[in-house]
Design an enzyme around this catalytic site. Structure first.
Site, PDB file in Angstrom:
ATOM      1  N   GLU A 249      18.656-118.298 -16.810  1.00 33.81           N
ATOM      2  CA  GLU A 249      18.904-118.673 -15.414  1.00 33.81           C
ATOM      3  C   GLU A 249      17.700-119.494 -14.984  1.00 33.81           C
ATOM      4  OE1 GLU A 249      18.546-119.173 -11.920  1.00 33.81           O
ATOM      5  OE2 GLU A 249      18.527-117.025 -11.445  1.00 33.81           O
ATOM      6  N   GLU A 384      12.282-129.860  -9.370  1.00 28.89           N
ATOM      7  CA  GLU A 384      12.202-128.614  -8.612  1.00 28.89           C
ATOM      8  C   GLU A 384      10.766-128.394  -8.145  1.00 28.89           C
ATOM      9  OE1 GLU A 384      12.792-124.853 -10.742  1.00 28.89           O
ATOM     10  OE2 GLU A 384      14.077-124.240  -9.095  1.00 28.89           O
TER      11      GLU A 384
HETATM   12  P1  NDP Z   1       7.911-119.593 -15.768  1.00 29.16           P
HETATM   13  O1  NDP Z   1       9.236-120.063 -16.169  1.00 29.16           O
HETATM   14  O2  NDP Z   1       6.756-119.980 -16.598  1.00 29.16           O
HETATM   15  O3  NDP Z   1       7.882-117.996 -15.641  1.00 29.16           O
HETATM   16  C1  NDP Z   1       8.991-117.135 -15.680  1.00 29.16           C
HETATM   17  C2  NDP Z   1       8.751-116.004 -16.666  1.00 29.16           C
HETATM   18  O4  NDP Z   1       8.671-116.538 -17.996  1.00 29.16           O
HETATM   19  C3  NDP Z   1       7.430-115.281 -16.451  1.00 29.16           C
HETATM   20  O5  NDP Z   1       7.589-113.914 -16.748  1.00 29.16           O
HETATM   21  C4  NDP Z   1       6.532-115.955 -17.449  1.00 29.16           C
HETATM   22  O6  NDP Z   1       5.438-115.178 -17.819  1.00 29.16           O
HETATM   23  C5  NDP Z   1       7.472-116.141 -18.607  1.00 29.16           C
HETATM   24  N1  NDP Z   1       7.049-117.158 -19.575  1.00 29.16           N
HETATM   25  C6  NDP Z   1       6.209-118.204 -19.402  1.00 29.16           C
HETATM   26  N2  NDP Z   1       6.070-118.909 -20.547  1.00 29.16           N
HETATM   27  C7  NDP Z   1       6.832-118.289 -21.467  1.00 29.16           C
HETATM   28  C8  NDP Z   1       7.106-118.526 -22.844  1.00 29.16           C
HETATM   29  N3  NDP Z   1       6.584-119.548 -23.498  1.00 29.16           N
HETATM   30  N4  NDP Z   1       7.941-117.686 -23.501  1.00 29.16           N
HETATM   31  C9  NDP Z   1       8.509-116.653 -22.858  1.00 29.16           C
HETATM   32  N5  NDP Z   1       8.276-116.370 -21.557  1.00 29.16           N
HETATM   33  C10 NDP Z   1       7.456-117.173 -20.866  1.00 29.16           C
HETATM   34  O7  NDP Z   1       7.678-119.979 -14.292  1.00 29.16           O
HETATM   35  P2  NDP Z   1       6.298-120.376 -13.603  1.00 29.16           P
HETATM   36  O8  NDP Z   1       5.801-119.171 -12.960  1.00 29.16           O
HETATM   37  O9  NDP Z   1       5.347-121.070 -14.501  1.00 29.16           O
HETATM   38  O10 NDP Z   1       6.848-121.439 -12.606  1.00 29.16           O
HETATM   39  C11 NDP Z   1       7.077-122.755 -13.041  1.00 29.16           C
HETATM   40  C12 NDP Z   1       8.235-123.341 -12.318  1.00 29.16           C
HETATM   41  O11 NDP Z   1       9.430-122.731 -12.765  1.00 29.16           O
HETATM   42  C13 NDP Z   1       8.265-123.092 -10.812  1.00 29.16           C
HETATM   43  O12 NDP Z   1       7.432-123.954 -10.139  1.00 29.16           O
HETATM   44  C14 NDP Z   1       9.687-123.289 -10.532  1.00 29.16           C
HETATM   45  O13 NDP Z   1       9.965-124.644 -10.451  1.00 29.16           O
HETATM   46  C15 NDP Z   1      10.356-122.697 -11.725  1.00 29.16           C
HETATM   47  N6  NDP Z   1      10.785-121.304 -11.514  1.00 29.16           N
HETATM   48  C16 NDP Z   1      12.094-121.062 -11.362  1.00 29.16           C
HETATM   49  C17 NDP Z   1      12.520-119.786 -11.133  1.00 29.16           C
HETATM   50  C18 NDP Z   1      13.942-119.475 -10.966  1.00 29.16           C
HETATM   51  O14 NDP Z   1      14.271-118.441 -10.389  1.00 29.16           O
HETATM   52  N7  NDP Z   1      14.835-120.274 -11.456  1.00 29.16           N
HETATM   53  C19 NDP Z   1      11.601-118.668 -10.994  1.00 29.16           C
HETATM   54  C20 NDP Z   1      10.217-119.031 -11.250  1.00 29.16           C
HETATM   55  C21 NDP Z   1       9.862-120.306 -11.488  1.00 29.16           C
HETATM   56  P3  NDP Z   1       4.082-115.191 -16.976  1.00 29.16           P
HETATM   57  O15 NDP Z   1       4.360-115.634 -15.607  1.00 29.16           O
HETATM   58  O16 NDP Z   1       3.693-113.766 -17.047  1.00 29.16           O
HETATM   59  O17 NDP Z   1       3.167-116.090 -17.732  1.00 29.16           O
END
Ligand code: NDP
Length: 490
Positions: A249, A384
């Site tokens: 998602e 986004e």
């Molecule tokens: P991420 O996609 O990086 O984070 C979401 C989850 O994925 C967190 O638990 C994160 O861990 C984890 N994650 C990060 N890198 C990896 C990887 N290589 N393999 C597996 N899991 C991973 O979101 P960000 O916090 O960096 O935000 C970046 C952008 O993503 C935002 O600015 C926004 O645009 C978008 N976003 C969209 C969301 C949605 O609901 N669709 C929610 C959040 C972000 P950890 O944070 O612990 O490093």
């Protein structure tokens, strides 16, 4: 100061490395918790535990009604601790308390929904040729890696944990490294209600280590992820090794389309709600507002007038309507996008800056921000931002509205405001998006599927669709006349 540990095999554990991470209140930069900072080794341990628990069969083979009793009990405990959890969510994520309260109530309802669903009729039978009887049953996928973001820390956890457990899977769950507090509290409840050891495990730590291990491990059968599209892509690649099942998602740049015949004040009100709820940190946010030319100027004028009155402040202040962004790094990213918008030539008509007056200087507050005179190729229109930044687009007619609405790589959500019912449905049917609203924006239901088209993801969460994502389909063919098939003569 909270001390947060990981939960593996029914025990609370520090990271093997002994490392911890400071968790910060985004409203004032104060450290509120110290969390175990797990890494790939901790994730591997939790995965092995979950594998053993699944293969042991205790949870999967438990009658669905008994699994359901655990989930109902979790819902009850969430409600008993609702105010504490809501306050912690606000402390950790920053969102206004009224939103946190709503999230906790919704989380309890989600557990109840899936507790109920677990015992409902399932499977199919097929009228195939005699003497055979064919049928299909659903079975748990196995070990599920669940990775969630920081924008709805508790609710996003529950959207995955509740259906995964209801369907009989074992799980290794990873919260976002910046918002682990309420998820850790949820695991206290999981322990309290007596879910068998090893069934539900939580590893805290960074995405590229813990998250990547969940996506890569051949002992994990499925990974369910919510977060950014860039991370989603990396998870798809990591999951390829054992052809893991994946649900993603991801983000959006969703259009909210307002025609001239819409109820004006209702549309203005929802346009604000669509982008500024949860500080715009919502995957389905109406981050693009598409306005019919004839109402554009009047609409923008009213929108700006109202956006300027939104009360921005700490989430635990009852008067607050919009809180801080989740972290300093995220605030800096949003502010960079605002600069990009200006450089690209969009016209800033509201906000655009960090807020530091009236005691907000230590927090990560950004004003409700609105850009007009945008063009479809601008980055602030295509990418986004995930913050309180609205890009307004102008259209002449229905055809142009649809073209602009579909003009990004995303396809998560979209809304249409009009007084013409036929037009509303015509436009919605042309939207390449998974979640849509007519004369509304944002309501989300545990009963209805959540997910997107195009680069907004794969699969659906919530509802029966979300449950099915945590199951495998097995075909069973039964011979009702037990005699040789006679295909070969001798
Ligand atoms: P991420 O996609 O990086 O984070 C979401 C989850 O994925 C967190 O638990 C994160 O861990 C984890 N994650 C990060 N890198 C990896 C990887 N290589 N393999 C597996 N899991 C991973 O979101 P960000 O916090 O960096 O935000 C970046 C952008 O993503 C935002 O600015 C926004 O645009 C978008 N976003 C969209 C969301 C949605 O609901 N669709 C929610 C959040 C972000 P950890 O944070 O612990 O490093």
């Amino acid at each position: 100061m909270l001390d947060l540990k990981m939960y593996i095999n029914g025990e609370w554990a520090d990271a093997q490395s002994g490392k911890t991470r400071e968790i910060v209140n985004p409203a004032n930069g104060e450290v509120i918790a110290r969390a175990a900072e797990g890494d790939a080794a901790d994730a591997r341990h939790a995965i092995e535990v979950a594998r053993e628990a699944f293969d042991g069969g205790e949870w999967a083979e438990l009658p669905a009604a008994q699994r359901a009793r655990f989930l109902f009990a979790i819902a009850d405990k969430l409600e008993e601790r609702a105010e504490e959890l809501a306050r912690l969510e606000t402390l950790d994520n920053g969102k206004p308390l009224r939103e946190s309260r709503f999230d906790v109530a919704d989380a309890a309802a989600c557990f109840r929904y899936y507790a109920g669903l677990a015992t409902k009729p399932d499977g199919q039978t097929y009228p195939v040729a005699d003497p055979m009887q064919a049928m299909v049953v659903r079975e748990p996928v196995g070990v599920c890696g669940l990775i969630v973001p920081w924008n709805y820390p508790l609710l996003m956890s529950v959207w995955k944990i509740a259906p995964a457990l209801a369907a009989g899977n074992t799980i290794v769950f990873k919260p976002s490294e910046v918002t682990p507090v309420t998820a850790a509290k949820l695991f206290e409840i999981i322990e309290e209600v007596g879910i068998p050891k090893g069934v539900a495990n939580m590893v805290m730590g960074a995405g590229p280590t813990v998250g990547n291990e969940l996506a890569e491990s051949h002992l994990v059968d499925k990974v369910s992820f919510t977060g950014g599209t860039v991370t989603g892509r990396s998870i798809m690649k990591a999951a390829a090794g054992n052809i893991k099942k994946i649900s993603l998602e991801l983000g959006g740049k969703s259009p909210n389309i307002v025609f001239a015949d819409a109820d004006f004040e209702t549309a203005v009100d929802y346009a604000l709600f669509a982008i500024f709820a949860n500080q715009g940190q919502v995957c389905s946010a109406g981050s693009r507002l598409l306005l019919e030319e004839s109402i554009h100027d009047r609409f923008v004028e009213r929108l700006v007038e109202r956006a300027r009155t939104i009360r921005v402040g700490a989430g635990d202040n009852p008067a607050t309507e919009m809180g801080p962004l989740v972290s300093q790094a995220h605030m800096e990213k949003v502010l960079r996008y605002i600069e990009i918008g200006k450089q690209e030539g969009a016209r800033l008509v509201c906000g655009g800056s960090r807020l530091t007056e009236n005691g907000l200087d230590k927090g990560y507050f950004v004003e409700p921000t609105i850009f007009v005179d945008t063009a479809p190729e601008m980055r602030i229109v295509r990418e986004e931002i995930f913050g309180p930044v609205l890009a307004v687009q102008k259209f002449k007619d229905e055809a142009e509205a649809i073209k602009l609405a579909n003009g990004t790589a995303y396809g998560l959500a979209g809304g249409v405001f009009t007084g013409d019912g036929a037009k509303a449905l015509r436009v919605i049917k042309k939207l390449r998006a998974g979640i849509t609203w007519i004369n509304s924006y944002h309501p989300t239901y545990n009963e209805a599927p959540w997910g997107g088209y195009k680069q907004s993801g794969i699969g659906r969460g919530l509802g029966t669709f979300g449950y099915d994502e945590f199951t495998e389909v097995k075909q069973i063919n039964i011979n009702l006349q037990v005699e040789p098939v006679g295909w070969f003569e001798n």
